[in-house]
Design a protein around this motif. Structure first.
Motif, PDB file in Angstrom:
ATOM      1  N   PHE A 172      19.019 -30.173  40.000  1.00 36.43           N
ATOM      2  CA  PHE A 172      19.970 -31.144  39.782  1.00 36.43           C
ATOM      3  C   PHE A 172      21.103 -30.529  38.714  1.00 36.43           C
ATOM      4  O   PHE A 172      20.627 -30.058  37.856  1.00 36.43           O
ATOM      5  N   ALA A 173      22.547 -30.542  38.800  1.00 37.92           N
ATOM      6  CA  ALA A 173      23.544 -30.113  37.976  1.00 37.92           C
ATOM      7  C   ALA A 173      24.365 -30.920  38.150  1.00 37.92           C
ATOM      8  O   ALA A 173      24.920 -31.357  39.291  1.00 37.92           O
ATOM      9  N   MET A 174      25.167 -31.605  36.869  1.00 36.90           N
ATOM     10  CA  MET A 174      26.093 -32.191  36.802  1.00 36.90           C
ATOM     11  C   MET A 174      27.388 -31.758  36.070  1.00 36.90           C
ATOM     12  O   MET A 174      27.106 -31.287  34.789  1.00 36.90           O
TER      13      MET A 174
ATOM     14  N   LEU B 226      25.986 -21.456  34.853  1.00 42.59           N
ATOM     15  CA  LEU B 226      24.633 -21.302  35.173  1.00 42.59           C
ATOM     16  C   LEU B 226      23.902 -20.092  34.262  1.00 42.59           C
ATOM     17  O   LEU B 226      23.048 -20.242  33.589  1.00 42.59           O
ATOM     18  N   ARG B 227      24.823 -18.899  34.197  1.00 37.74           N
ATOM     19  CA  ARG B 227      24.403 -17.767  33.444  1.00 37.74           C
ATOM     20  C   ARG B 227      24.244 -18.062  31.950  1.00 37.74           C
ATOM     21  O   ARG B 227      23.053 -17.489  31.468  1.00 37.74           O
ATOM     22  N   THR B 228      24.887 -18.791  31.425  1.00 36.84           N
ATOM     23  CA  THR B 228      24.893 -19.269  30.017  1.00 36.84           C
ATOM     24  C   THR B 228      23.780 -19.759  29.830  1.00 36.84           C
ATOM     25  O   THR B 228      23.435 -19.943  28.557  1.00 36.84           O
ATOM     26  N   LYS B 229      23.101 -20.525  30.781  1.00 36.29           N
ATOM     27  CA  LYS B 229      21.906 -21.301  30.564  1.00 36.29           C
ATOM     28  C   LYS B 229      20.701 -20.590  31.101  1.00 36.29           C
ATOM     29  O   LYS B 229      19.706 -21.136  31.333  1.00 36.29           O
ATOM     30  N   ASN B 230      21.044 -19.302  31.048  1.00 33.54           N
ATOM     31  CA  ASN B 230      19.679 -18.304  31.611  1.00 33.54           C
ATOM     32  C   ASN B 230      19.276 -18.829  33.117  1.00 33.54           C
ATOM     33  O   ASN B 230      18.190 -18.422  33.528  1.00 33.54           O
TER      34      ASN B 230
ATOM     35  N   SER C 162      25.572 -29.781  32.933  1.00 33.14           N
ATOM     36  CA  SER C 162      24.108 -30.087  32.556  1.00 33.14           C
ATOM     37  C   SER C 162      23.142 -29.916  33.679  1.00 33.14           C
ATOM     38  O   SER C 162      23.464 -30.059  34.991  1.00 33.14           O
ATOM     39  N   VAL C 163      22.082 -29.213  33.442  1.00 35.63           N
ATOM     40  CA  VAL C 163      21.275 -28.517  34.677  1.00 35.63           C
ATOM     41  C   VAL C 163      19.761 -28.963  34.615  1.00 35.63           C
ATOM     42  O   VAL C 163      19.156 -29.079  33.258  1.00 35.63           O
ATOM     43  N   LEU C 164      19.300 -29.557  35.482  1.00 35.03           N
ATOM     44  CA  LEU C 164      17.680 -29.769  35.240  1.00 35.03           C
ATOM     45  C   LEU C 164      17.041 -28.860  36.373  1.00 35.03           C
ATOM     46  O   LEU C 164      17.380 -28.922  37.673  1.00 35.03           O
TER      47      LEU C 164
ATOM     48  N   GLY D  63      31.407 -37.851  35.417  1.00 35.22           N
ATOM     49  CA  GLY D  63      30.494 -36.756  35.777  1.00 35.22           C
ATOM     50  C   GLY D  63      30.779 -36.430  37.235  1.00 35.22           C
ATOM     51  O   GLY D  63      30.441 -37.695  37.936  1.00 35.22           O
ATOM     52  N   ARG D  64      30.202 -35.238  37.816  1.00 37.81           N
ATOM     53  CA  ARG D  64      30.273 -35.201  39.255  1.00 37.81           C
ATOM     54  C   ARG D  64      29.202 -34.187  39.434  1.00 37.81           C
ATOM     55  O   ARG D  64      28.846 -33.272  38.994  1.00 37.81           O
ATOM     56  N   VAL D  65      28.381 -34.512  40.340  1.00 33.37           N
ATOM     57  CA  VAL D  65      27.054 -33.662  40.783  1.00 33.37           C
ATOM     58  C   VAL D  65      27.617 -32.679  41.388  1.00 33.37           C
ATOM     59  O   VAL D  65      28.354 -32.815  42.611  1.00 33.37           O
ATOM     60  N   VAL D  66      27.265 -31.336  41.125  1.00 36.61           N
ATOM     61  CA  VAL D  66      27.656 -30.217  41.941  1.00 36.61           C
ATOM     62  C   VAL D  66      26.457 -29.295  42.452  1.00 36.61           C
ATOM     63  O   VAL D  66      26.890 -28.417  43.288  1.00 36.61           O
ATOM     64  N   ILE D  67      25.354 -29.740  42.191  1.00 35.89           N
ATOM     65  CA  ILE D  67      24.151 -28.971  42.607  1.00 35.89           C
ATOM     66  C   ILE D  67      23.137 -30.111  43.063  1.00 35.89           C
ATOM     67  O   ILE D  67      22.769 -30.856  41.923  1.00 35.89           O
ATOM     68  N   LYS D  68      22.502 -30.078  43.887  1.00 37.88           N
ATOM     69  CA  LYS D  68      21.456 -31.180  44.222  1.00 37.88           C
ATOM     70  C   LYS D  68      20.428 -30.488  45.302  1.00 37.88           C
ATOM     71  O   LYS D  68      20.852 -29.981  46.343  1.00 37.88           O
TER      72      LYS D  68
END
Length: 286
Positions: free
Chosen positions: A135-137, A122-126, A145-147, A94-99
């Protein structure tokens, strides 16, 4: 033998072999398809189609090719379970794309991922603001995967210091009008209890498409006849209402009595009952 019969026999036997090999490879093949497994799936499908329809090819050679394409990945998967290096090589990392709410553009380029694709995920996760993401990976499977940041995460009972009952599986005790004895026993209920509950509702077993017993032991039913209104379970709300009535009665007795000792007793009992109601209120709410 006519060619069409030959093709039917080859296709059917190939289907059986592929089904057996797929069962050996496991459910991961359809739940989390990595790039390596994607390539294997395409190749197996192409091989199966070729040896099924091309009657001029040697069928045994095609089966050997299919076995190789199944045995090698299966062996690599067993080795990957013991070696993280091999697992990363085969399945990827996995690779982190948002931090901290900021997009890591360099990592996006390494994954050949565009900003539009990231926003779509991101929109698919509202989620519509990148700044809301802590954090997003990007996972090896392609999922994101989004936190969310702490102040934007959903409120849970733990935040309110509320203790909820442990959720247990809901059991389907009637299916297509037939009582399911094993789920009924797993729910801790008897056939007699089930029939009593149905009689209270005035519903025959034959008219029940689905009946389930939930965590609290309540029975909910769905009927074949959708025009019939099914009453909602009322035992827990009625018990809560009874407890509140007792609490109110005790407070009333404490206010109206002239006996000091009785007044103290009623007040203490009311306070104790209030504590009980607060502790079970979550359980008894419908």
């Amino acid at each position: 033998m006519p060619d069409w019969i030959h093709i039917v026999i080859r296709a059917f036997s190939t289907l059986v072999i592929l089904f057996a090999l797929t069962r050996v490879l496991g459910k991961k093949q359809i739940s989390q398809l990595t790039f390596f497994e994607y390539v294997i799936g395409i190749t197996l499908g192409d091989l199966a189609g070729a040896i099924s329809t091309d009657v001029e090819t040697n069928y045994s050679h095609g089966i050997i090719a299919i076995l190789v394409w199944c045995i090698v990945p299966f062996g690599l998967e067993l080795l990957a379970m013991k070696s993280k290096t091999l697992r990363n090589l085969i399945e990827g990392k996995g690779r982190v794309v948002i931090k901290d709410g900021k997009v890591l553009e360099d990592n996006l380029k390494k994954e050949r991922y565009t900003g539009d694709e990231l926003m779509e995920q991101l929109r698919t996760k509202n989620i519509f603001r990148v700044a809301d993401v802590e954090f997003a990976m990007l996972e090896p499977s392609g999922d994101l995967s989004v936190l969310l940041k702490s102040d934007l995460q959903p409120l849970t009972p733990k935040h309110l210091d509320m203790k909820l009952p442990i959720e247990k599986p809901t059991h389907a005790v009637i299916l297509d009008g037939v009582i399911q004895l094993e789920p009924l026993a797993a729910a801790g209920k008897s056939k007699g209890w089930l029939m009593t509950e149905l009689n209270k509702m005035g519903i025959p077993v034959e008219n029940v498409f689905l009946a389930q017993v939930d965590t609290h032991g309540d029975l909910t039913v769905d009927l074949f006849d959708d025009n019939v209104q099914v009453p909602e379970p009322t035992q827990r709300p009625m018990l809560l209402a009874t407890l509140k009535k007792c609490e109110a009665d005790l407070e009333l007795f404490a206010m109206t009595t002239k006996d000091t000792e009785a007044k103290l007793m009623y007040e203490a009992s009311s306070a104790r009952l209030t504590e009980v109601i607060q502790s079970v209120k979550v359980l008894l709410k419908a």
